[in-house]
Design a protein around this motif. Sequence first.
Motif, PDB file in Angstrom:
ATOM      1  N   LEU A 168       0.836  -1.196   0.000  1.00 40.53           N
ATOM      2  CA  LEU A 168       0.000   0.000   0.000  1.00 40.53           C
ATOM      3  C   LEU A 168       0.872   1.247   0.000  1.00 40.53           C
ATOM      4  O   LEU A 168       1.868   1.325   0.723  1.00 40.53           O
ATOM      5  CB  LEU A 168      -0.909   0.020   1.236  1.00 40.53           C
ATOM      6  CG  LEU A 168      -1.897  -1.132   1.395  1.00 40.53           C
ATOM      7  CD1 LEU A 168      -2.754  -0.910   2.640  1.00 40.53           C
ATOM      8  CD2 LEU A 168      -2.768  -1.280   0.166  1.00 40.53           C
ATOM      9  N   LEU A 169       0.470   2.242  -0.792  1.00 39.80           N
ATOM     10  CA  LEU A 169       1.237   3.478  -0.904  1.00 39.80           C
ATOM     11  C   LEU A 169       0.379   4.665  -0.486  1.00 39.80           C
ATOM     12  O   LEU A 169      -0.807   4.739  -0.821  1.00 39.80           O
ATOM     13  CB  LEU A 169       1.694   3.687  -2.348  1.00 39.80           C
ATOM     14  CG  LEU A 169       2.591   2.597  -2.951  1.00 39.80           C
ATOM     15  CD1 LEU A 169       2.805   2.869  -4.435  1.00 39.80           C
ATOM     16  CD2 LEU A 169       3.923   2.518  -2.218  1.00 39.80           C
ATOM     17  N   ASP A 170       1.005   5.616   0.215  1.00 40.51           N
ATOM     18  CA  ASP A 170       0.303   6.863   0.497  1.00 40.51           C
ATOM     19  C   ASP A 170       0.506   7.814  -0.678  1.00 40.51           C
ATOM     20  O   ASP A 170       1.108   7.454  -1.702  1.00 40.51           O
ATOM     21  CB  ASP A 170       0.763   7.471   1.832  1.00 40.51           C
ATOM     22  CG  ASP A 170       2.245   7.889   1.829  1.00 40.51           C
ATOM     23  OD1 ASP A 170       2.842   8.045   0.730  1.00 40.51           O
ATOM     24  OD2 ASP A 170       2.803   8.068   2.929  1.00 40.51           O
ATOM     25  N   GLU A 171       0.016   9.035  -0.564  1.00 40.49           N
ATOM     26  CA  GLU A 171       0.078   9.975  -1.677  1.00 40.49           C
ATOM     27  C   GLU A 171       1.495  10.450  -1.979  1.00 40.49           C
ATOM     28  O   GLU A 171       1.749  11.041  -3.024  1.00 40.49           O
ATOM     29  CB  GLU A 171      -0.830  11.175  -1.405  1.00 40.49           C
ATOM     30  CG  GLU A 171      -2.310  10.844  -1.409  1.00 40.49           C
ATOM     31  CD  GLU A 171      -2.801  10.297  -2.746  1.00 40.49           C
ATOM     32  OE1 GLU A 171      -2.271  10.732  -3.793  1.00 40.49           O
ATOM     33  OE2 GLU A 171      -3.710   9.451  -2.741  1.00 40.49           O
ATOM     34  N   SER A 172       2.428  10.169  -1.070  1.00 35.08           N
ATOM     35  CA  SER A 172       3.832  10.508  -1.301  1.00 35.08           C
ATOM     36  C   SER A 172       4.639   9.299  -1.766  1.00 35.08           C
ATOM     37  O   SER A 172       5.864   9.337  -1.805  1.00 35.08           O
ATOM     38  CB  SER A 172       4.457  11.073  -0.015  1.00 35.08           C
ATOM     39  OG  SER A 172       3.795  12.265   0.384  1.00 35.08           O
ATOM     40  N   ASN A 173       3.937   8.208  -2.088  1.00 34.96           N
ATOM     41  CA  ASN A 173       4.557   6.962  -2.560  1.00 34.96           C
ATOM     42  C   ASN A 173       5.370   6.249  -1.488  1.00 34.96           C
ATOM     43  O   ASN A 173       6.223   5.419  -1.801  1.00 34.96           O
ATOM     44  CB  ASN A 173       5.432   7.203  -3.796  1.00 34.96           C
ATOM     45  CG  ASN A 173       4.608   7.499  -5.025  1.00 34.96           C
ATOM     46  OD1 ASN A 173       3.442   7.117  -5.112  1.00 34.96           O
ATOM     47  ND2 ASN A 173       5.196   8.189  -5.990  1.00 34.96           N
ATOM     48  N   HIS A 174       5.111   6.560  -0.230  1.00 31.70           N
ATOM     49  CA  HIS A 174       5.713   5.808   0.859  1.00 31.70           C
ATOM     50  C   HIS A 174       4.807   4.633   1.196  1.00 31.70           C
ATOM     51  O   HIS A 174       3.579   4.755   1.153  1.00 31.70           O
ATOM     52  CB  HIS A 174       5.899   6.689   2.094  1.00 31.70           C
ATOM     53  CG  HIS A 174       6.834   7.839   1.876  1.00 31.70           C
ATOM     54  ND1 HIS A 174       6.523   9.133   2.234  1.00 31.70           N
ATOM     55  CD2 HIS A 174       8.064   7.898   1.301  1.00 31.70           C
ATOM     56  CE1 HIS A 174       7.521   9.932   1.917  1.00 31.70           C
ATOM     57  NE2 HIS A 174       8.465   9.204   1.343  1.00 31.70           N
ATOM     58  N   GLN A 175       5.415   3.500   1.546  1.00 31.68           N
ATOM     59  CA  GLN A 175       4.606   2.338   1.891  1.00 31.68           C
ATOM     60  C   GLN A 175       3.909   2.538   3.229  1.00 31.68           C
ATOM     61  O   GLN A 175       4.488   3.068   4.180  1.00 31.68           O
ATOM     62  CB  GLN A 175       5.476   1.073   1.926  1.00 31.68           C
ATOM     63  CG  GLN A 175       5.746   0.535   0.530  1.00 31.68           C
ATOM     64  CD  GLN A 175       6.258  -0.900   0.556  1.00 31.68           C
ATOM     65  OE1 GLN A 175       7.425  -1.162   0.284  1.00 31.68           O
ATOM     66  NE2 GLN A 175       5.379  -1.825   0.886  1.00 31.68           N
ATOM     67  N   ILE A 176       2.647   2.130   3.264  1.00 30.00           N
ATOM     68  CA  ILE A 176       1.856   2.196   4.483  1.00 30.00           C
ATOM     69  C   ILE A 176       2.111   0.937   5.287  1.00 30.00           C
ATOM     70  O   ILE A 176       1.906  -0.169   4.828  1.00 30.00           O
ATOM     71  CB  ILE A 176       0.354   2.328   4.152  1.00 30.00           C
ATOM     72  CG1 ILE A 176       0.093   3.627   3.385  1.00 30.00           C
ATOM     73  CG2 ILE A 176      -0.485   2.280   5.427  1.00 30.00           C
ATOM     74  CD1 ILE A 176      -1.338   3.771   2.881  1.00 30.00           C
ATOM     75  N   THR A 177       2.584   1.120   6.500  1.00 30.35           N
ATOM     76  CA  THR A 177       2.871  -0.005   7.395  1.00 30.35           C
ATOM     77  C   THR A 177       1.611  -0.383   8.174  1.00 30.35           C
ATOM     78  O   THR A 177       0.604   0.338   8.168  1.00 30.35           O
ATOM     79  CB  THR A 177       3.985   0.351   8.372  1.00 30.35           C
ATOM     80  OG1 THR A 177       3.523   1.444   9.198  1.00 30.35           O
ATOM     81  CG2 THR A 177       5.256   0.786   7.618  1.00 30.35           C
ATOM     82  N   ALA A 178       1.700  -1.522   8.845  1.00 27.97           N
ATOM     83  CA  ALA A 178       0.575  -1.964   9.664  1.00 27.97           C
ATOM     84  C   ALA A 178       0.257  -0.936  10.740  1.00 27.97           C
ATOM     85  O   ALA A 178      -0.911  -0.718  11.102  1.00 27.97           O
ATOM     86  CB  ALA A 178       0.881  -3.323  10.293  1.00 27.97           C
TER      87      ALA A 178
END
Length: 293
Positions: free
Chosen positions: A276-286
Amino acid sequence: MIRRQNYVRFLPAVAAIITLLAPYAARAQSSDGTDLSIELVDPKVLRVCADPRNMPFSDEKGEGFENKLAELFAAKLQKKLDYTFFPQATGFVRMTLGSHRCDVIMGFPQGDDLVQSTSPYYRTSYAIVTRQGSDLDDVATLEDDKLKGKHIGIVAGTPPATNMALAGLMTTAKPYPLMIDTRVDSSAEAMINDLKSGNIDAGVLWGPMAGYYARQASPPLHVTPLVNETSGPKLVYRIAMGVRAADQNWRRQLNKLIQESQPEINKILLGYGVPLLDESNHQITAEAATKSP
Protein backbone atom coordinates in the motif's frame (compact mmCIF):
# COMPACT_ATOMS: atom_id res chain seq x y z
CA MET A 1 -77.12 6.90 -4.39
CA ILE A 2 -76.02 6.76 -7.99
CA ARG A 3 -72.92 8.79 -7.22
CA ARG A 4 -72.01 6.55 -4.28
CA GLN A 5 -72.46 3.39 -6.39
CA ASN A 6 -70.15 4.82 -9.08
CA TYR A 7 -67.59 5.72 -6.44
CA VAL A 8 -67.64 2.21 -4.97
CA ARG A 9 -67.42 0.68 -8.42
CA PHE A 10 -64.21 2.56 -9.17
CA LEU A 11 -62.52 1.75 -5.83
CA PRO A 12 -60.85 -1.47 -7.07
CA ALA A 13 -59.34 0.37 -10.03
CA VAL A 14 -58.13 3.21 -7.82
CA ALA A 15 -56.63 0.70 -5.36
CA ALA A 16 -54.84 -1.08 -8.16
CA ILE A 17 -53.32 2.17 -9.44
CA ILE A 18 -52.19 3.13 -5.95
CA THR A 19 -50.57 -0.28 -5.51
CA LEU A 20 -48.70 0.05 -8.80
CA LEU A 21 -47.49 3.55 -8.05
CA ALA A 22 -46.57 3.00 -4.41
CA PRO A 23 -42.93 2.03 -5.03
CA TYR A 24 -42.41 5.10 -7.22
CA ALA A 25 -44.05 7.36 -4.69
CA ALA A 26 -41.81 5.95 -1.99
CA ARG A 27 -38.76 6.71 -4.11
CA ALA A 28 -39.93 10.25 -4.76
CA GLN A 29 -40.52 10.82 -1.05
CA SER A 30 -37.15 9.39 -0.02
CA SER A 31 -35.05 12.31 1.20
CA ASP A 32 -31.76 10.47 1.66
CA GLY A 33 -31.50 9.15 -1.90
CA THR A 34 -30.66 5.65 -0.75
CA ASP A 35 -33.35 3.65 -2.54
CA LEU A 36 -31.59 1.07 -4.69
CA SER A 37 -34.50 -1.00 -6.00
CA ILE A 38 -34.10 0.32 -9.54
CA GLU A 39 -30.30 0.11 -9.66
CA LEU A 40 -29.52 -3.28 -8.12
CA VAL A 41 -30.24 -6.81 -9.31
CA ASP A 42 -31.57 -7.63 -5.84
CA PRO A 43 -31.47 -4.90 -3.13
CA LYS A 44 -31.36 -7.57 -0.42
CA VAL A 45 -28.24 -9.26 -1.81
CA LEU A 46 -24.72 -7.94 -2.35
CA ARG A 47 -24.11 -9.41 -5.80
CA VAL A 48 -20.40 -9.29 -6.67
CA CYS A 49 -18.80 -9.76 -10.10
CA ALA A 50 -15.62 -11.80 -9.61
CA ASP A 51 -13.04 -14.04 -11.21
CA PRO A 52 -13.37 -17.69 -10.06
CA ARG A 53 -9.59 -18.23 -9.88
CA ASN A 54 -7.50 -15.11 -9.65
CA MET A 55 -5.63 -15.07 -6.37
CA PRO A 56 -4.91 -13.00 -4.41
CA PHE A 57 -7.97 -11.07 -5.61
CA SER A 58 -10.77 -13.65 -5.66
CA ASP A 59 -11.68 -17.28 -6.12
CA GLU A 60 -14.72 -19.51 -5.81
CA LYS A 61 -13.69 -20.57 -2.29
CA GLY A 62 -13.76 -16.99 -1.02
CA GLU A 63 -10.02 -16.94 -0.29
CA GLY A 64 -9.01 -13.66 -1.99
CA PHE A 65 -8.83 -10.22 -0.44
CA GLU A 66 -11.66 -8.99 -2.67
CA ASN A 67 -13.75 -11.85 -1.26
CA LYS A 68 -12.91 -10.66 2.25
CA LEU A 69 -13.81 -7.08 1.35
CA ALA A 70 -17.12 -8.29 -0.07
CA GLU A 71 -17.82 -10.16 3.17
CA LEU A 72 -17.00 -7.02 5.16
CA PHE A 73 -19.34 -4.87 3.07
CA ALA A 74 -22.13 -7.46 3.07
CA ALA A 75 -22.00 -7.57 6.86
CA LYS A 76 -22.09 -3.78 7.13
CA LEU A 77 -25.00 -3.58 4.67
CA GLN A 78 -26.77 -6.50 6.36
CA LYS A 79 -27.14 -8.24 3.02
CA LYS A 80 -26.63 -11.78 1.83
CA LEU A 81 -23.50 -12.18 -0.32
CA ASP A 82 -23.64 -13.81 -3.74
CA TYR A 83 -21.29 -13.96 -6.75
CA THR A 84 -21.37 -14.05 -10.51
CA PHE A 85 -18.10 -15.66 -11.56
CA PHE A 86 -16.48 -15.08 -14.94
CA PRO A 87 -12.78 -15.15 -15.97
CA GLN A 88 -11.36 -11.63 -15.82
CA ALA A 89 -10.37 -11.45 -19.47
CA THR A 90 -11.98 -10.03 -22.60
CA GLY A 91 -15.72 -9.61 -22.04
CA PHE A 92 -15.59 -9.70 -18.23
CA VAL A 93 -17.43 -6.39 -17.67
CA ARG A 94 -19.90 -7.01 -20.48
CA MET A 95 -20.81 -10.50 -19.23
CA THR A 96 -21.12 -9.53 -15.56
CA LEU A 97 -21.81 -5.93 -14.55
CA GLY A 98 -22.95 -4.89 -18.03
CA SER A 99 -25.44 -7.76 -18.21
CA HIS A 100 -26.96 -6.90 -14.79
CA ARG A 101 -25.93 -10.28 -13.43
CA CYS A 102 -24.16 -8.58 -10.52
CA ASP A 103 -23.79 -5.06 -9.12
CA VAL A 104 -20.16 -4.34 -8.20
CA ILE A 105 -16.64 -5.25 -9.26
CA MET A 106 -14.57 -5.11 -6.06
CA GLY A 107 -11.33 -3.93 -7.69
CA PHE A 108 -10.98 -1.72 -10.77
CA PRO A 109 -8.43 0.98 -11.73
CA GLN A 110 -9.84 4.44 -11.10
CA GLY A 111 -10.55 6.25 -14.36
CA ASP A 112 -11.15 3.18 -16.52
CA ASP A 113 -14.16 4.16 -18.63
CA LEU A 114 -15.54 0.61 -18.83
CA VAL A 115 -17.23 1.21 -15.47
CA GLN A 116 -18.12 4.06 -13.14
CA SER A 117 -15.57 4.19 -10.33
CA THR A 118 -16.24 4.65 -6.65
CA SER A 119 -13.77 6.53 -4.50
CA PRO A 120 -10.42 4.68 -4.50
CA TYR A 121 -9.82 2.45 -1.51
CA TYR A 122 -6.13 1.72 -2.04
CA ARG A 123 -3.13 2.93 -3.97
CA THR A 124 -0.37 0.62 -5.15
CA SER A 125 2.07 0.08 -8.01
CA TYR A 126 3.84 -2.47 -10.11
CA ALA A 127 6.81 -3.95 -8.30
CA ILE A 128 10.07 -5.73 -8.99
CA VAL A 129 10.50 -9.07 -7.23
CA THR A 130 13.97 -10.50 -6.54
CA ARG A 131 15.49 -13.28 -4.49
CA GLN A 132 16.55 -12.31 -0.98
CA GLY A 133 20.27 -11.64 -0.80
CA SER A 134 20.76 -11.28 -4.56
CA ASP A 135 22.71 -8.37 -6.06
CA LEU A 136 19.40 -6.92 -7.24
CA ASP A 137 17.85 -6.47 -3.79
CA ASP A 138 18.49 -2.73 -3.75
CA VAL A 139 17.16 -2.07 -7.28
CA ALA A 140 14.32 0.46 -7.02
CA THR A 141 13.83 1.43 -10.66
CA LEU A 142 13.87 -0.30 -14.05
CA GLU A 143 16.44 2.27 -15.14
CA ASP A 144 19.06 0.79 -12.80
CA ASP A 145 22.17 -0.34 -14.69
CA LYS A 146 22.31 -3.49 -12.55
CA LEU A 147 19.42 -4.86 -14.61
CA LYS A 148 21.33 -4.67 -17.92
CA GLY A 149 21.68 -8.15 -19.43
CA LYS A 150 19.52 -9.76 -16.72
CA HIS A 151 16.66 -12.10 -17.48
CA ILE A 152 13.60 -10.28 -16.18
CA GLY A 153 10.09 -11.67 -16.24
CA ILE A 154 7.37 -9.35 -17.53
CA VAL A 155 3.70 -9.85 -18.35
CA ALA A 156 3.45 -8.83 -22.01
CA GLY A 157 1.37 -5.75 -22.73
CA THR A 158 1.43 -4.36 -19.18
CA PRO A 159 2.63 -0.76 -18.58
CA PRO A 160 6.08 -1.68 -17.19
CA ALA A 161 6.88 -3.45 -20.46
CA THR A 162 7.16 0.02 -21.99
CA ASN A 163 9.53 1.13 -19.23
CA MET A 164 11.64 -1.98 -19.75
CA ALA A 165 11.79 -1.36 -23.50
CA LEU A 166 12.95 2.23 -22.92
CA ALA A 167 15.61 0.94 -20.52
CA GLY A 168 16.85 -1.59 -23.10
CA LEU A 169 15.84 -4.62 -21.06
CA MET A 170 13.52 -6.43 -23.46
CA THR A 171 16.16 -8.31 -25.47
CA THR A 172 16.88 -10.57 -22.49
CA ALA A 173 13.42 -10.44 -20.92
CA LYS A 174 11.09 -13.42 -20.55
CA PRO A 175 7.49 -12.51 -21.46
CA TYR A 176 4.41 -14.13 -19.91
CA PRO A 177 0.94 -13.91 -21.48
CA LEU A 178 -1.47 -11.20 -20.38
CA MET A 179 -4.74 -12.65 -21.65
CA ILE A 180 -5.23 -16.06 -20.08
CA ASP A 181 -8.04 -18.14 -18.67
CA THR A 182 -7.31 -17.81 -14.97
CA ARG A 183 -9.25 -21.01 -14.28
CA VAL A 184 -6.42 -23.05 -15.80
CA ASP A 185 -3.35 -20.78 -15.86
CA SER A 186 -1.55 -18.03 -13.93
CA SER A 187 1.22 -15.90 -15.41
CA ALA A 188 2.09 -14.60 -11.94
CA GLU A 189 2.58 -18.08 -10.49
CA ALA A 190 4.64 -19.15 -13.51
CA MET A 191 6.88 -16.08 -13.17
CA ILE A 192 7.41 -16.59 -9.44
CA ASN A 193 8.25 -20.28 -9.98
CA ASP A 194 10.81 -19.30 -12.62
CA LEU A 195 12.32 -16.76 -10.23
CA LYS A 196 12.58 -19.29 -7.40
CA SER A 197 14.22 -21.85 -9.70
CA GLY A 198 16.69 -19.34 -11.12
CA ASN A 199 15.31 -19.33 -14.66
CA ILE A 200 14.92 -15.55 -14.39
CA ASP A 201 16.83 -13.03 -12.26
CA ALA A 202 13.87 -10.82 -11.35
CA GLY A 203 10.19 -10.43 -12.12
CA VAL A 204 7.97 -7.39 -12.62
CA LEU A 205 4.41 -7.88 -11.42
CA TRP A 206 1.36 -5.92 -10.38
CA GLY A 207 1.93 -5.05 -6.72
CA PRO A 208 -0.83 -7.13 -5.09
CA MET A 209 0.33 -10.23 -6.99
CA ALA A 210 3.99 -9.51 -6.24
CA GLY A 211 3.37 -9.10 -2.52
CA TYR A 212 1.12 -12.14 -2.23
CA TYR A 213 3.33 -14.63 -4.08
CA ALA A 214 6.56 -13.27 -2.61
CA ARG A 215 5.19 -13.85 0.88
CA GLN A 216 4.21 -17.43 0.02
CA ALA A 217 7.70 -18.34 -1.22
CA SER A 218 10.19 -20.02 1.09
CA PRO A 219 12.31 -18.10 1.81
CA PRO A 220 10.18 -15.04 1.08
CA LEU A 221 11.12 -12.99 -1.97
CA HIS A 222 12.04 -9.31 -1.94
CA VAL A 223 9.42 -6.84 -3.27
CA THR A 224 10.15 -3.22 -4.22
CA PRO A 225 7.35 -0.96 -5.52
CA LEU A 226 8.37 0.80 -8.74
CA VAL A 227 7.61 4.40 -7.80
CA ASN A 228 10.80 6.06 -9.07
CA GLU A 229 10.43 5.71 -12.84
CA THR A 230 11.41 8.85 -14.78
CA SER A 231 10.65 7.54 -18.27
CA GLY A 232 7.70 5.60 -19.62
CA PRO A 233 4.30 5.47 -17.95
CA LYS A 234 3.91 5.94 -14.23
CA LEU A 235 3.37 2.60 -12.55
CA VAL A 236 1.30 3.76 -9.56
CA TYR A 237 -2.49 3.39 -9.65
CA ARG A 238 -5.51 4.09 -7.47
CA ILE A 239 -7.90 1.16 -7.20
CA ALA A 240 -11.61 1.66 -6.74
CA MET A 241 -14.74 -0.45 -7.11
CA GLY A 242 -16.69 -0.49 -10.36
CA VAL A 243 -20.45 0.01 -10.81
CA ARG A 244 -22.72 0.79 -13.75
CA ALA A 245 -22.74 4.39 -15.01
CA ALA A 246 -26.41 4.87 -14.06
CA ASP A 247 -26.07 3.54 -10.49
CA GLN A 248 -25.57 6.83 -8.66
CA ASN A 249 -27.22 5.93 -5.33
CA TRP A 250 -25.33 2.65 -5.18
CA ARG A 251 -22.06 4.45 -5.86
CA ARG A 252 -22.75 6.94 -3.07
CA GLN A 253 -23.49 4.13 -0.63
CA LEU A 254 -20.25 2.33 -1.53
CA ASN A 255 -18.28 5.57 -1.17
CA LYS A 256 -19.67 6.02 2.33
CA LEU A 257 -18.74 2.44 3.22
CA ILE A 258 -15.20 2.88 1.88
CA GLN A 259 -14.70 6.03 3.93
CA GLU A 260 -16.05 4.46 7.11
CA SER A 261 -14.20 1.16 6.64
CA GLN A 262 -10.73 2.31 5.54
CA PRO A 263 -8.86 0.95 8.59
CA GLU A 264 -10.50 -2.46 8.15
CA ILE A 265 -9.83 -2.39 4.39
CA ASN A 266 -6.14 -1.59 4.94
CA LYS A 267 -5.83 -4.41 7.45
CA ILE A 268 -7.24 -6.93 4.97
CA LEU A 269 -4.98 -5.72 2.16
CA LEU A 270 -1.83 -5.74 4.28
CA GLY A 271 -2.70 -9.24 5.43
CA TYR A 272 -2.31 -10.37 1.81
CA GLY A 273 1.00 -8.57 1.32
CA VAL A 274 -0.39 -5.78 -0.86
CA PRO A 275 2.20 -2.95 -0.98
CA LEU A 276 0.00 0.00 0.00
CA LEU A 277 1.24 3.48 -0.90
CA ASP A 278 0.30 6.86 0.50
CA GLU A 279 0.08 9.98 -1.68
CA SER A 280 3.83 10.51 -1.30
CA ASN A 281 4.56 6.96 -2.56
CA HIS A 282 5.71 5.81 0.86
CA GLN A 283 4.61 2.34 1.89
CA ILE A 284 1.86 2.20 4.48
CA THR A 285 2.87 -0.01 7.39
CA ALA A 286 0.58 -1.96 9.66
CA GLU A 287 1.10 0.72 12.31
CA ALA A 288 -0.05 3.45 9.93
CA ALA A 289 -2.85 1.38 8.35
CA THR A 290 -5.57 3.59 9.82
CA LYS A 291 -4.68 6.33 7.34
CA SER A 292 -6.42 6.70 3.97
CA PRO A 293 -4.45 5.57 0.91
